[in-house]
Design a protein around this motif. Structure first.
Motif, PDB file in Angstrom:
ATOM      1  N   ALA A  80       0.796  -1.224   0.000  1.00 32.36           N
ATOM      2  CA  ALA A  80       0.000   0.000   0.000  1.00 32.36           C
ATOM      3  C   ALA A  80       0.832   1.279   0.000  1.00 32.36           C
ATOM      4  N   CYS A  81       1.958   1.276   0.664  1.00 29.53           N
ATOM      5  CA  CYS A  81       2.854   2.446   0.758  1.00 29.53           C
ATOM      6  C   CYS A  81       4.236   1.913   0.406  1.00 29.53           C
ATOM      7  N   ALA A  82       4.507   1.782  -0.865  1.00 28.13           N
ATOM      8  CA  ALA A  82       5.524   0.829  -1.304  1.00 28.13           C
ATOM      9  C   ALA A  82       6.917   1.375  -1.553  1.00 28.13           C
ATOM     10  N   ALA A  83       7.029   2.665  -1.895  1.00 24.95           N
ATOM     11  CA  ALA A  83       8.329   3.176  -2.351  1.00 24.95           C
ATOM     12  C   ALA A  83       9.303   3.375  -1.180  1.00 24.95           C
ATOM     13  N   PRO A  84      10.592   3.105  -1.365  1.00 25.74           N
ATOM     14  CA  PRO A  84      11.289   2.803  -2.627  1.00 25.74           C
ATOM     15  C   PRO A  84      11.319   1.322  -3.015  1.00 25.74           C
ATOM     16  N   GLY A  85      10.503   0.492  -2.383  1.00 28.84           N
ATOM     17  CA  GLY A  85      10.292  -0.841  -2.941  1.00 28.84           C
ATOM     18  C   GLY A  85      11.099  -1.975  -2.347  1.00 28.84           C
ATOM     19  N   ASN A  86      11.753  -1.746  -1.221  1.00 23.34           N
ATOM     20  CA  ASN A  86      12.528  -2.852  -0.630  1.00 23.34           C
ATOM     21  C   ASN A  86      11.629  -4.029  -0.277  1.00 23.34           C
ATOM     22  N   LYS A  87      10.500  -3.721   0.344  1.00 24.05           N
ATOM     23  CA  LYS A  87       9.612  -4.815   0.756  1.00 24.05           C
ATOM     24  C   LYS A  87       8.889  -5.397  -0.445  1.00 24.05           C
ATOM     25  N   THR A  88       8.652  -4.575  -1.469  1.00 28.82           N
ATOM     26  CA  THR A  88       8.028  -5.102  -2.688  1.00 28.82           C
ATOM     27  C   THR A  88       8.932  -6.153  -3.326  1.00 28.82           C
ATOM     28  N   PHE A 130       1.433   0.889  -4.452  1.00 32.19           N
ATOM     29  CA  PHE A 130       1.008   2.286  -4.479  1.00 32.19           C
ATOM     30  C   PHE A 130       1.972   3.151  -3.678  1.00 32.19           C
ATOM     31  N   ASP A 131       2.119   4.388  -4.135  1.00 33.20           N
ATOM     32  CA  ASP A 131       2.813   5.399  -3.341  1.00 33.20           C
ATOM     33  C   ASP A 131       2.421   6.762  -3.891  1.00 33.20           C
ATOM     34  N   VAL A 132       2.535   7.788  -3.045  1.00 34.58           N
ATOM     35  CA  VAL A 132       2.186   9.141  -3.498  1.00 34.58           C
ATOM     36  C   VAL A 132       3.394   9.899  -4.040  1.00 34.58           C
ATOM     37  N   LYS A 150       9.103  10.809  -6.975  1.00 35.37           N
ATOM     38  CA  LYS A 150      10.549  10.561  -7.019  1.00 35.37           C
ATOM     39  C   LYS A 150      10.888   9.172  -6.463  1.00 35.37           C
ATOM     40  N   ARG A 151      10.259   8.841  -5.349  1.00 40.34           N
ATOM     41  CA  ARG A 151      10.519   7.525  -4.751  1.00 40.34           C
ATOM     42  C   ARG A 151      10.003   6.405  -5.657  1.00 40.34           C
ATOM     43  N   LEU A 152       8.896   6.681  -6.364  1.00 41.03           N
ATOM     44  CA  LEU A 152       8.369   5.667  -7.282  1.00 41.03           C
ATOM     45  C   LEU A 152       9.319   5.429  -8.452  1.00 41.03           C
ATOM     46  N   GLN A 161      -0.589   6.904  -6.489  1.00 43.64           N
ATOM     47  CA  GLN A 161      -1.952   7.134  -6.001  1.00 43.64           C
ATOM     48  C   GLN A 161      -1.965   7.089  -4.472  1.00 43.64           C
ATOM     49  N   ASP A 162      -2.766   7.974  -3.900  1.00 46.47           N
ATOM     50  CA  ASP A 162      -3.011   7.922  -2.456  1.00 46.47           C
ATOM     51  C   ASP A 162      -3.782   6.630  -2.193  1.00 46.47           C
ATOM     52  N   PHE A 163      -3.236   5.770  -1.380  1.00 46.39           N
ATOM     53  CA  PHE A 163      -3.875   4.468  -1.153  1.00 46.39           C
ATOM     54  C   PHE A 163      -5.291   4.638  -0.585  1.00 46.39           C
ATOM     55  N   LEU A 164      -5.503   5.737   0.138  1.00 49.74           N
ATOM     56  CA  LEU A 164      -6.830   5.966   0.714  1.00 49.74           C
ATOM     57  C   LEU A 164      -7.892   6.184  -0.363  1.00 49.74           C
ATOM     58  N   LEU A 195       1.360  -3.271   4.619  1.00 46.01           N
ATOM     59  CA  LEU A 195       1.115  -1.855   4.904  1.00 46.01           C
ATOM     60  C   LEU A 195       2.242  -1.319   5.776  1.00 46.01           C
ATOM     61  N   ASP A 196       3.074  -0.483   5.146  1.00 41.93           N
ATOM     62  CA  ASP A 196       4.270   0.063   5.808  1.00 41.93           C
ATOM     63  C   ASP A 196       4.202   1.588   5.649  1.00 41.93           C
ATOM     64  N   PRO A 197       3.256   2.227   6.350  1.00 34.63           N
ATOM     65  CA  PRO A 197       2.975   3.644   6.071  1.00 34.63           C
ATOM     66  C   PRO A 197       4.054   4.584   6.602  1.00 34.63           C
ATOM     67  N   SER A 198       3.964   5.834   6.166  1.00 37.14           N
ATOM     68  CA  SER A 198       4.866   6.863   6.703  1.00 37.14           C
ATOM     69  C   SER A 198       4.733   6.875   8.216  1.00 37.14           C
ATOM     70  N   CYS A 199       5.878   7.051   8.887  1.00 33.50           N
ATOM     71  CA  CYS A 199       5.861   7.090  10.358  1.00 33.50           C
ATOM     72  C   CYS A 199       6.914   8.094  10.816  1.00 33.50           C
TER      73      CYS A 199
HETATM   74  N1  SAM Z   1       7.653   0.002   2.135  1.00 34.16           N
HETATM   75  C1  SAM Z   1       8.720   0.856   1.655  1.00 34.16           C
HETATM   76  C2  SAM Z   1       9.985   0.018   1.473  1.00 34.16           C
HETATM   77  O1  SAM Z   1      10.134  -1.019   2.095  1.00 34.16           O
HETATM   78  O2  SAM Z   1      10.838   0.406   0.658  1.00 34.16           O
HETATM   79  C3  SAM Z   1       8.946   2.029   2.577  1.00 34.16           C
HETATM   80  C4  SAM Z   1       7.694   2.856   2.752  1.00 34.16           C
HETATM   81  S1  SAM Z   1       7.912   4.369   3.639  1.00 34.16           S
HETATM   82  C5  SAM Z   1       8.016   3.820   5.279  1.00 34.16           C
HETATM   83  C6  SAM Z   1       6.308   5.040   3.566  1.00 34.16           C
HETATM   84  C7  SAM Z   1       5.850   5.442   2.174  1.00 34.16           C
HETATM   85  O3  SAM Z   1       4.459   5.783   2.243  1.00 34.16           O
HETATM   86  C8  SAM Z   1       6.550   6.669   1.606  1.00 34.16           C
HETATM   87  O4  SAM Z   1       7.193   6.346   0.401  1.00 34.16           O
HETATM   88  C9  SAM Z   1       5.398   7.661   1.349  1.00 34.16           C
HETATM   89  O5  SAM Z   1       5.582   8.409   0.149  1.00 34.16           O
HETATM   90  C10 SAM Z   1       4.212   6.736   1.237  1.00 34.16           C
HETATM   91  N2  SAM Z   1       2.873   7.323   1.499  1.00 34.16           N
HETATM   92  C11 SAM Z   1       2.553   8.289   2.387  1.00 34.16           C
HETATM   93  N3  SAM Z   1       1.232   8.528   2.338  1.00 34.16           N
HETATM   94  C12 SAM Z   1       0.707   7.679   1.420  1.00 34.16           C
HETATM   95  C13 SAM Z   1      -0.616   7.453   0.928  1.00 34.16           C
HETATM   96  N4  SAM Z   1      -1.658   8.163   1.380  1.00 34.16           N
HETATM   97  N5  SAM Z   1      -0.799   6.507  -0.031  1.00 34.16           N
HETATM   98  C14 SAM Z   1       0.270   5.806  -0.509  1.00 34.16           C
HETATM   99  N6  SAM Z   1       1.539   5.990  -0.082  1.00 34.16           N
HETATM  100  C15 SAM Z   1       1.751   6.911   0.869  1.00 34.16           C
END
Ligand code: SAM
Length: 307
Positions: A109-117, A133-135, A138-140, A160-163, A180-184
């Motif tokens: 759901a919050c994938a960039a830069p894609g390590n977990k993907t 998905f990611d918003v 650049k990270r995408l 896309q905003d996952f929401l 789901l690994d959201p911004s924190c």
């Molecule tokens: N899972 C990633 C990895 O392993 O490489 C790291 C993810 S990082 C902790 C959180 C990501 O959530 C950021 O790239 C951020 O741009 C993205 N993000 C923040 N709000 C978002 C939203 N509403 N929908 C999708 N992605 C979102």
């Protein structure tokens, strides 16, 4: 800490690392010793004293190799060609614990830069499908390059905003697994500066926690989802146990916590009954970054739990 390397498959074997280890001073005699010592499972104590060109299989995660601190693979052919990725051990837990079955459909759901993907793709053996998905544009872009280099083909990236992703859209009707690994706040990152932590206001923490709750609730609305791994690199309960507890309460009896990785030594803070099913990680206890993972599953379904 130690240097950790995750094999992505594509023909990378222990021999590649034995070759690396022999690059500097190897002899045939060393090679035999190395091969036998390299595949031994070590204890956390053994990991601490790892030195020179020795490396070990990690004691918890089977696809992870542990090298001595200061080992740098950034210029190594295996890394530059995308055959291995470098990632903190704790960050390898979510995909490992999600454990999607071969050929399944998965959302990151919050994938960039894609390590977990890329870890998910390795577990899926590049079959099935990952909707990522990611918003952040650049990270995408970085993620796209990294996944192509690693030979991952079974994915679709969306800015896309996952929401705003519609759970009822028929294209997600077979999605059984969500990572789901959201911004924190990033408060578990070892390299984080004390000033950054001091600047984390109560308002910012509440805003992050609010987003994390919304995004976790949203993920559980996908009709076929059976299992979800929620993770942060935060040490704050507000972003971890409290988020999971609030969303589980809102879900009633629809979802429950899986007792993830029972042999993992560091558990969720006992802030609600069952919180010990969650995992925590820390430099002191697990020689990793500070990290949190919770695995949720739909009630009434039997799910395979990695031990
Ligand atoms: N899972 C990633 C990895 O392993 O490489 C790291 C993810 S990082 C902790 C959180 C990501 O959530 C950021 O790239 C951020 O741009 C993205 N993000 C923040 N709000 C978002 C939203 N509403 N929908 C999708 N992605 C979102």
């Amino acid at each position: 800490g130690c240097c950790l390397v995750m094999k992505l498959g594509r023909g990378v074997g222990w021999r590649d690392f034995c070759t690396w280890a022999l690059d500097v001073s190897g002899t045939e005699c060393d090679k035999a010793e190395l091969c036998s010592s390299s595949v031994c499972v070590g204890s956390v104590e053994e990991l601490k004293i790892l030195s020179g060109k020795k490396f070990l299989l990690d004691i918890h995660l089977p696809e992870l190799l542990v090298f001595p601190p200061q080992t740098d693979f950034h210029d190594n052919r295996l890394y530059t060609s995308g055959h291995i990725i470098l990632q903190d051990k704790a960050s390898c837990l979510p995909a490992f614990l999600l454990s999607p079955s071969a050929g399944s459909h998965v959302i990151d759901a919050c994938a960039a830069p894609g390590n977990k993907t890329s870890h998910l793709a390795a577990i899926l053996k590049n079959k099935g499908h990952i909707f990522a998905f990611d918003v952040d544009t650049k990270r995408l872009a970085t993620m796209n390059t990294m996944l192509m280099r690693a030979g991952v083909t079974s994915f679709k990236l969306a800015q896309q905003d996952f929401l705003t992703v519609d759970p009822q859209d028929p294209k997600y009707s077979k999605v059984k697994y969500i990572l789901l690994d959201p911004s924190c706040s990033g408060s578990g990152m070892v390299a984080r500066l004390p000033l950054e932590e001091a600047a984390l206001s109560a308002e910012r923490l509440q805003a992050l926690a609010g987003f994390q709750r919304r995004v976790l609730s949203h993920a559980l609305r996908f009709p076929a989802v059976q299992r979800l791994a929620y993770s942060t690199c935060s040490v704050h309960r507000e972003e971890n146990e409290d988020v999971v507890h609030a969303v589980l309460q809102e879900q009633g009896s629809a979802f429950r916590l899986v007792n993830a990785f029972p042999s993992w030594p560091c558990r969720g803070l006992a802030t609600f009954p069952g919180a010990e099913c969650c995992l925590r990680a820390s430099p002191a206890d697990t020689l990793t970054q500070g990290f949190f993972v919770a695995v949720l599953e739909r009630c009434g379904e039997e799910a395979a739990v990695p031990s």
